[in-house]
Design an enzyme around this catalytic site. Structure first.
Site, mmCIF file in Angstrom:
data_model
loop_
_atom_site.group_PDB
_atom_site.id
_atom_site.type_symbol
_atom_site.label_atom_id
_atom_site.label_comp_id
_atom_site.label_asym_id
_atom_site.label_seq_id
_atom_site.Cartn_x
_atom_site.Cartn_y
_atom_site.Cartn_z
ATOM 1 N N ASP A 40 48.027 32.179 45.783
ATOM 2 C CA ASP A 40 47.079 31.867 46.826
ATOM 3 C C ASP A 40 48.621 31.250 47.455
ATOM 4 O O ASP A 40 49.641 30.861 47.476
ATOM 5 C CB ASP A 40 46.155 30.833 46.968
ATOM 6 C CG ASP A 40 46.786 29.873 46.000
ATOM 7 O OD1 ASP A 40 46.490 28.591 45.870
ATOM 8 O OD2 ASP A 40 46.784 30.218 44.357
ATOM 9 N N GLU A 95 38.811 19.357 45.339
ATOM 10 C CA GLU A 95 39.573 18.383 44.412
ATOM 11 C C GLU A 95 39.621 17.044 45.037
ATOM 12 O O GLU A 95 40.097 16.522 44.425
ATOM 13 C CB GLU A 95 40.956 18.932 44.227
ATOM 14 C CG GLU A 95 41.615 19.482 45.436
ATOM 15 C CD GLU A 95 43.235 19.855 45.444
ATOM 16 O OE1 GLU A 95 43.831 19.461 44.383
ATOM 17 O OE2 GLU A 95 42.773 21.266 45.468
#
Length: 212
Positions: free
Chosen positions: A14, A101
């Site tokens: 990613d 997160e």
């Protein structure tokens, strides 16, 4: 490229603008199957490298998708609209992803409510269930069982993945943030899919066929 000590063989990366200008033809010549690109963050940020990466990825055999970084203080409908405005019509093969997160001081119940709004908005617009990216401790404390029916992308930089107690499975595992591969000059996140190359089709989004 360091590989985790698991039976998984379906690898991916990613990236965001932090990885500069990747050479996707070089990257695609390596034993990789998929790529996730950062698209948006909150309600205003657009990753400046997203569309250039996407344009070049379309000429490779790699499967690719786009993720949004969720900001708990921002309005979730506006975040979903921001993400959709950037990715709709791009015929992205892989399901959308929300990266959650951070709390920004927002309580767990409010985070859960807002995240559900984002997920519902994106699923309704794209016709496929999004995947949630997070680490185990965050999931355990702020998400819990409410989101167990969503595919899970676990961030855990270890030799073996450790799931939060409330989950019994993962689809993607980000096992390193310090990968080095040909075609990217910066360090890059490394991931594996829990399954065969053929099973990776389970993460394909039906919108691909609708948009192409």
């Amino acid at each position: 490229m360091p590989l985790p000590q698991t039976e998984q063989t379906v690898h991916g990366i990613d990236v965001s603008h932090y990885q500069g200008t990747p050479d996707w033809q070089q990257i695609a010549s390596q034993p990789l199957h998929f790529v996730y690109l950062k698209a948006t963050d909150g309600i205003t940020y657009l990753d400046p490298q997203f569309k250039a990466n996407l344009s070049q990825l379309k000429d490779t055999p790699l499967l690719y998708g786009a993720y949004h970084f969720f900001e708990p203080k921002d309005d979730p409908k506006q975040q979903a609209a921001h993400y959709l405005s950037y990715v709709q019509g791009q015929a992205l093969p892989l399901v959308p992803v929300v990266d959650i997160e951070v709390t920004q001081g927002v309580a767990a119940d409010e985070i859960q409510t807002k995240l559900q709004v984002w997920l519902d908005e994106v699923e309704q617009a794209l016709g496929c269930r999004p995947m949630i990216y997070s680490n185990g401790p965050f999931w355990q404390r702020y998400l819990g069982t409410q989101f167990n029916h969503y595919p899970f992308w676990l961030a855990d930089y270890a030799v073996q993945p450790t799931l939060p107690a409330s989950r019994d499975n993962w689809q993607l595992w980000q096992y390193s943030e310090k990968g080095q591969i040909t075609g990217i000059s910066q360090l890059v996140d490394l991931n594996v899919f829990k399954g065969t190359p053929e099973a990776l089709a389970s993460l394909r989004c039906a919108i691909t066929e609708k948009e192409q």
